[in-house]
Each structure stands twice: as C-alpha cells, then as structure tokens.
Design a protein around this motif. Structure first.
Motif, PDB file in Angstrom:
ATOM      1  N   UNK A  13     -12.710   3.797   3.282  1.00  0.00           N
ATOM      2  CA  UNK A  13     -12.786   2.937   2.101  1.00  0.00           C
ATOM      3  C   UNK A  13     -11.581   3.181   1.204  1.00  0.00           C
ATOM      4  N   UNK A  14     -11.260   4.447   0.969  1.00  0.00           N
ATOM      5  CA  UNK A  14     -10.111   4.781   0.128  1.00  0.00           C
ATOM      6  C   UNK A  14      -8.819   4.233   0.715  1.00  0.00           C
ATOM      7  N   UNK A  15      -8.586   4.474   1.993  1.00  0.00           N
ATOM      8  CA  UNK A  15      -7.344   4.018   2.624  1.00  0.00           C
ATOM      9  C   UNK A  15      -7.291   2.495   2.679  1.00  0.00           C
ATOM     10  N   UNK A  16      -8.415   1.864   3.008  1.00  0.00           N
ATOM     11  CA  UNK A  16      -8.435   0.408   3.068  1.00  0.00           C
ATOM     12  C   UNK A  16      -8.105  -0.227   1.728  1.00  0.00           C
ATOM     13  N   UNK A  17      -8.658   0.315   0.651  1.00  0.00           N
ATOM     14  CA  UNK A  17      -8.345  -0.215  -0.673  1.00  0.00           C
ATOM     15  C   UNK A  17      -6.895   0.069  -1.049  1.00  0.00           C
ATOM     16  N   UNK A  18      -6.369   1.209  -0.606  1.00  0.00           N
ATOM     17  CA  UNK A  18      -4.957   1.498  -0.851  1.00  0.00           C
ATOM     18  C   UNK A  18      -4.053   0.472  -0.182  1.00  0.00           C
ATOM     19  N   UNK A  19      -4.395   0.075   1.036  1.00  0.00           N
ATOM     20  CA  UNK A  19      -3.622  -0.951   1.728  1.00  0.00           C
ATOM     21  C   UNK A  19      -3.728  -2.307   1.016  1.00  0.00           C
ATOM     22  N   UNK A  20      -4.925  -2.591   0.476  1.00  0.00           N
ATOM     23  CA  UNK A  20      -5.109  -3.839  -0.265  1.00  0.00           C
ATOM     24  C   UNK A  20      -4.278  -3.839  -1.550  1.00  0.00           C
ATOM     25  N   UNK A  44       1.561 -11.354 -20.253  1.00  0.00           N
ATOM     26  CA  UNK A  44       2.263 -10.081 -20.404  1.00  0.00           C
ATOM     27  C   UNK A  44       1.524  -8.964 -19.683  1.00  0.00           C
ATOM     28  N   UNK A  45       0.209  -8.872 -19.905  1.00  0.00           N
ATOM     29  CA  UNK A  45      -0.526  -7.782 -19.256  1.00  0.00           C
ATOM     30  C   UNK A  45      -0.558  -7.967 -17.746  1.00  0.00           C
ATOM     31  N   UNK A  46      -0.648  -9.203 -17.289  1.00  0.00           N
ATOM     32  CA  UNK A  46      -0.662  -9.434 -15.846  1.00  0.00           C
ATOM     33  C   UNK A  46       0.674  -9.060 -15.221  1.00  0.00           C
ATOM     34  N   UNK A  47       1.763  -9.427 -15.887  1.00  0.00           N
ATOM     35  CA  UNK A  47       3.093  -9.090 -15.365  1.00  0.00           C
ATOM     36  C   UNK A  47       3.295  -7.581 -15.300  1.00  0.00           C
ATOM     37  N   UNK A  48       2.930  -6.881 -16.373  1.00  0.00           N
ATOM     38  CA  UNK A  48       3.105  -5.431 -16.398  1.00  0.00           C
ATOM     39  C   UNK A  48       2.241  -4.750 -15.343  1.00  0.00           C
ATOM     40  N   UNK A  49       1.002  -5.237 -15.185  1.00  0.00           N
ATOM     41  CA  UNK A  49       0.097  -4.635 -14.200  1.00  0.00           C
ATOM     42  C   UNK A  49       0.597  -4.837 -12.777  1.00  0.00           C
ATOM     43  N   UNK A  50       1.136  -6.020 -12.494  1.00  0.00           N
ATOM     44  CA  UNK A  50       1.622  -6.272 -11.142  1.00  0.00           C
ATOM     45  C   UNK A  50       2.885  -5.470 -10.842  1.00  0.00           C
ATOM     46  N   UNK A  51       3.714  -5.225 -11.869  1.00  0.00           N
ATOM     47  CA  UNK A  51       4.852  -4.332 -11.650  1.00  0.00           C
ATOM     48  C   UNK A  51       4.364  -2.941 -11.256  1.00  0.00           C
ATOM     49  N   UNK A  52       3.339  -2.461 -11.956  1.00  0.00           N
ATOM     50  CA  UNK A  52       2.808  -1.138 -11.649  1.00  0.00           C
ATOM     51  C   UNK A  52       2.254  -1.095 -10.227  1.00  0.00           C
ATOM     52  N   UNK A  53       1.481  -2.104  -9.851  1.00  0.00           N
ATOM     53  CA  UNK A  53       0.913  -2.131  -8.499  1.00  0.00           C
ATOM     54  C   UNK A  53       2.003  -2.177  -7.442  1.00  0.00           C
ATOM     55  N   UNK A  54       3.026  -2.997  -7.681  1.00  0.00           N
ATOM     56  CA  UNK A  54       4.083  -3.153  -6.680  1.00  0.00           C
ATOM     57  C   UNK A  54       4.905  -1.884  -6.510  1.00  0.00           C
ATOM     58  N   UNK A  55       5.134  -1.154  -7.596  1.00  0.00           N
ATOM     59  CA  UNK A  55       6.005   0.011  -7.533  1.00  0.00           C
ATOM     60  C   UNK A  55       5.258   1.301  -7.194  1.00  0.00           C
ATOM     61  N   UNK A  56       4.022   1.421  -7.647  1.00  0.00           N
ATOM     62  CA  UNK A  56       3.306   2.688  -7.537  1.00  0.00           C
ATOM     63  C   UNK A  56       2.423   2.765  -6.296  1.00  0.00           C
ATOM     64  N   UNK A  57       1.900   1.632  -5.822  1.00  0.00           N
ATOM     65  CA  UNK A  57       1.041   1.669  -4.626  1.00  0.00           C
ATOM     66  C   UNK A  57       1.767   2.271  -3.417  1.00  0.00           C
ATOM     67  N   UNK A  58       3.022   1.883  -3.127  1.00  0.00           N
ATOM     68  CA  UNK A  58       3.712   2.549  -2.003  1.00  0.00           C
ATOM     69  C   UNK A  58       3.899   4.041  -2.231  1.00  0.00           C
ATOM     70  N   UNK A  59       4.189   4.427  -3.483  1.00  0.00           N
ATOM     71  CA  UNK A  59       4.344   5.848  -3.790  1.00  0.00           C
ATOM     72  C   UNK A  59       3.041   6.597  -3.558  1.00  0.00           C
ATOM     73  N   UNK A  60       1.915   5.973  -3.921  1.00  0.00           N
ATOM     74  CA  UNK A  60       0.626   6.623  -3.723  1.00  0.00           C
ATOM     75  C   UNK A  60       0.329   6.863  -2.251  1.00  0.00           C
ATOM     76  N   UNK A  61       0.727   5.950  -1.405  1.00  0.00           N
ATOM     77  CA  UNK A  61       0.507   6.118   0.032  1.00  0.00           C
ATOM     78  C   UNK A  61       1.309   7.310   0.558  1.00  0.00           C
TER      79      UNK A  61
END
Length: 499
Positions: free
Chosen positions: A353-360, A244-261
C-alpha cells in the motif's frame, strides 16, 4: 466480554489505535508549519495579498490539527505507564531522557511561539511574527527528531549496557541518538510529512478549481468554454488562492516524490542490514533464494504453508533492488526461528500500500509537470480530479509505513533484546479491553468532530482579505513591506512558470 482474550494483544491493539490517530496529525502539522513559513516569507518578500490570505486560511487548519495532535499524544503517552510498565522500567533510562529532550526543546519552542503565530500579527509586526512562524516550524521538526530517535533506538539499539536489574543503561548518548536506522527514518518520515501536506493542500486547491469550473459552466451558454485562461479580466480572490495553493502543492509533489522513493530505497537497504526478518516479510520471502530472489508484486501470504499463494512475480528483481545484483542470494524466513517471524500478511500488504501510493504520487507530480508545459495546470479537470482523489493518500501512506515498520519489528519491542510479551504490564484482559472500548468511543467522537471541522474549513475556501484566527480583519502593521500588485488572473503564479 474480554474474559478469554489475550491481554497483551488487547494492549497492542489499544496502542496501535491511539498512535494511528496521533500519527496523522503530526504528519500533517510538520508539513503545514513549513508551508505556512513559506507563505509568510513570500508575503513579506512580494507584498501580495494572496499569500497573506493563504497563510490566514491554513493557519486556522493548522491550529486545529496541532491541538488534536497534542491531545492524542498526551493520551497515548500514559499507556507507557498503564499497559507497558515493564518496558518503561527496563527501557526508561534510555527512552525517558529522549522524550524529555523533546518536551524541553520542541514542545516548549512550539508552545512559546504558537500564540504569537496565531494571534500576534497585528501586535508584534510582520517580521517578528514571521520569526514566530519559523520557530513553530522548527519546533515541529525538532519534535520529529527526538521522537524518531527514541523509536529508532528500539529498532536498532546501540550505545547502552544492561545492569543487574535488567535495565538498559546509557553508555554513549551519541550512539543512542544517532543509532544506525535513525538518519534514514528521520529523512523518510519528514519527507513523508511534506508530501502528506502537499497532497492535502493540492486536493483543497483542486476541489475549489473544480467547483469554480462547474459554476462557470452553469453561468455560460452551452457553446462557451468554461474557465478559459485569459477570458476573465479578474478572477475571484478565492480562485487566485486556489490556483496558488494548487501550483505550489504540485511543485512539491513533482520534486519531492522522486526524492522520497530514493530515500525509501536507502532505508530499505538499512533495514535489510539490521532487521532482515522485516524485509523478508515485506518481500514475502518465506524461502531462501540462493541464485536471485524474485520481486513478488502481489499474492496471498500463507504463513501456515510458508509460501505466497497466487504470486505475481518478476524473476530476480528483488535481488537487483536489495543487492544490486540479479543473481545475489537472499535469505528467507526459513533461516529464522518461526517463533521470531513477524506477522507476514500484515507487513506484506501494508508495504505494498505504501509503495503503491508512492508510485501514484510520482505519477501525479509528473502529470502536473506535463500540464505546466502544456499551460493547462488550471484548466485540466482530469488532473484536478486525480489531485482531489489523492488528497488523503499521504495520510494512508504514512500509516501504512508505520504499520510496516512497527509490525515488522514483532515479536520485539527492543529488537532482539526484549519481546512484546515481556514488555506488557501484568493486567487482566477485561481491564485492558474496557479501556480500549472507551478510547474507541471517545476518539471517534472527539477526533471525528475535529476532522469534520477541518474539512468544513477547507470547503469554505480562501476569502478576500481572509480574517485572522482571532477574527481580526483590520489593517496589518506593514512597515517596510512593499505592497504587491493587484491580484489579476495571472497573479496566482508567474505566467511562464505555473501555466
């Protein structure tokens, strides 16, 4: 030992050291408080035990992180009076009220409801307890609001005048609070906190999924598949929680990482408008480019020769990113007095470093979406190892972003108005150096133990009917809550959604 050292440099190192320790805890607690509110809301809505177990698991970690954030913040604030007394005197009429607003709103809100959140579920009932959790989450956001408003004013000062004593006197509080860089920095920082928490939560879930897979592989014969979906009639509660926690966390990463960029790009454009020297240092542009500036991917900034050695660059791409025009001219540091240049090598590399980790992060989120489509989110070990490796990436990224922002502002504390050298207290280097050594020793002992304890809690994993922070495992007052179905292999998330 410090007789020949620069007192101002030592004071800067001390503040950087203490604020670096402090910054990682609010970055974690802001996101974790919101995650806890989501977990409790899901438990109230569905009645499923897994959400309550996850809430009780993560609230213990939140309590430790929150406590360390408060302690480190209090210690850090004293330096305004010890090492930076001149800054406090001159900027105090503006910065002081903003810090007081943070205490009177956010800190009192958090302090008032934190005890109920940690120890009150069996005393006040689940719905009132959820209100307490929600208020703590709101309080962490309000705290970020005021702190970032004060810090952003130092980057883009507005709404003030200077009196005869050289003090910055408020004239327009709306202009001070909502200064030009504040909205961008607030959104960028809060999203960064959510991503930091998501990656930490996802890393913990991935760790326990990998551990479960190894345990299953040892138990099964060599020709049997480990952790094949649907093979187990009932997964252990710890693995239901991990999924459950892994699924919720990956949803957050998938949806919010592009927004952060996208938000980061908007903040970069705002910085170019108000703090061009910082962007020049970030980009490594020592020289001006009248017909389109290249994007320097990597290289070794050479401030002595005013160039980037061994540069790997893409022609004109920096102009396209910053001006949305391949041929747009961009000024370089050669247009600014060398005495006002920020430390280019530090800003150049911290930004990368910040941008590279954002891309990761973006790549990890995309990978998790692909895993969902292939129904392999829970049985793709390479994805889990990648998520585990990325668990600390959010903390590193927020620290790199802070270094980029604050070091890029140098040599000023209040941009273009007050230098760092002018802000320091008249102290001798040995006095500052001795307190710096004391901070280093105490911080590594106290916060090292705190970090070890948090990791120990994370490694333990979610237990069936996870006990509350006070150790209470008794029944919960659940009036009006419909119990959810028994936890089964597919209960970690809807089959068609998470798998």
């Amino acid at each position: 030992m410090f007789a020949d050292a620069d007192a101002v440099l030592l004071a800067r190192i001390q503040f950087a050291f203490t604020v670096s320790f402090h910054f990682i805890f609010p970055a974690f607690s802001i996101g974790l408080a919101s995650y806890l509110a989501v977990l409790e809301a899901l438990w109230l809505k569905t009645g499923r035990q897994v959400y309550l177990d996850l809430f009780r698991f993560w609230v213990k970690i939140f309590a430790v992180a929150f406590a360390m954030g408060v302690v480190s913040g209090i210690v850090m604030s004293y330096q305004f009076g010890t090492n930076w007394a001149v800054f406090s005197d001159r900027a105090g009429p503006v910065i002081g009220p903003l810090m007081a607003y943070e205490v009177m709103t956010a800190f009192f809100l958090e302090a008032g409801f934190l005890g109920v959140m940690l120890f009150g579920m069996n005393r006040v009932g689940p719905r009132l307890h959820f209100l307490a959790t929600l208020m703590v989450a709101v309080g962490t956001f309000i705290s970020a609001f005021w702190i970032l408003s004060a810090n952003s004013w130092m980057h883009t000062p507005d709404g003030f005048s200077v009196n005869a004593a050289g003090q910055f006197v408020p004239e327009d509080w709306w202009a001070i609070i909502f200064n030009p860089s504040f909205p961008y920095r607030l959104v960028h920082t809060v999203i960064g906190a959510y991503l930091t928490t998501a990656l930490a939560v996802g890393g913990v879930g991935a760790w326990h999924l990998l551990q479960h897979r190894r345990a299953r592989a040892r138990e099964q014969s060599s020709d049997a598949a480990a952790d094949v979906p649907g093979e187990d009639p009932a997964l252990p509660p710890s693995i239901v929680g991990a999924r459950t926690m892994f699924s919720m966390a990956m949803w957050m990463a998938a949806l919010v990482a592009p927004l952060q960029i996208v938000v980061g790009d908007l903040q970069g454009l705002n910085t170019l408008e108000h703090q061009p020297a910082k962007v020049m240092a970030m980009e490594g542009h020592y020289a001006s480019h009248p017909d389109g500036a290249p994007l320097i991917l990597f290289g070794l900034p050479n401030s002595g020769e005013q160039r980037v050695d061994y540069a790997v660059e893409i022609p004109k791409l920096s102009s396209l990113i910053l001006k949305h025009d391949l041929d747009a001219p961009l000024d370089g540091l050669d247009t600014i007095d060398p005495a006002l240049h920020p430390p280019v090598p530090i800003v150049f590399w911290s930004f990368r470093i910040m941008v590279g980790l954002g891309m990761a992060m973006l790549a990890l989120g995309a990978w998790s979406l692909w895993a969902r489509l292939r129904k392999r989110l829970y049985d793709w070990p390479a994805l889990h190892r990648a998520a585990l490796a990325m668990a600390p990436a959010g903390f590193v990224a927020v620290l790199a972003g802070w270094v980029t922002t604050e070091v890029g502002r140098q040599p000023f504390t209040v941009y273009n108005l007050m230098t760092t050298a002018e802000s320091a207290s008249p102290l001798d280097a040995p006095a500052v150096g001795a307190s710096l050594l004391a901070f280093v020793v105490v911080y590594f002992i106290v916060f090292g133990f705190g970090a070890w304890y948090i990791l120990k809690l994370m490694a333990k994993g979610v237990q069936a009917h996870e006990p509350a922070p006070d150790g209470d495992e008794g029944p919960i007052r659940t009036a009006g809550i419909t119990p959810g179905p028994a936890e089964r292999i597919g209960d970690a998330a809807p089959r068609g959604d998470a798998r």
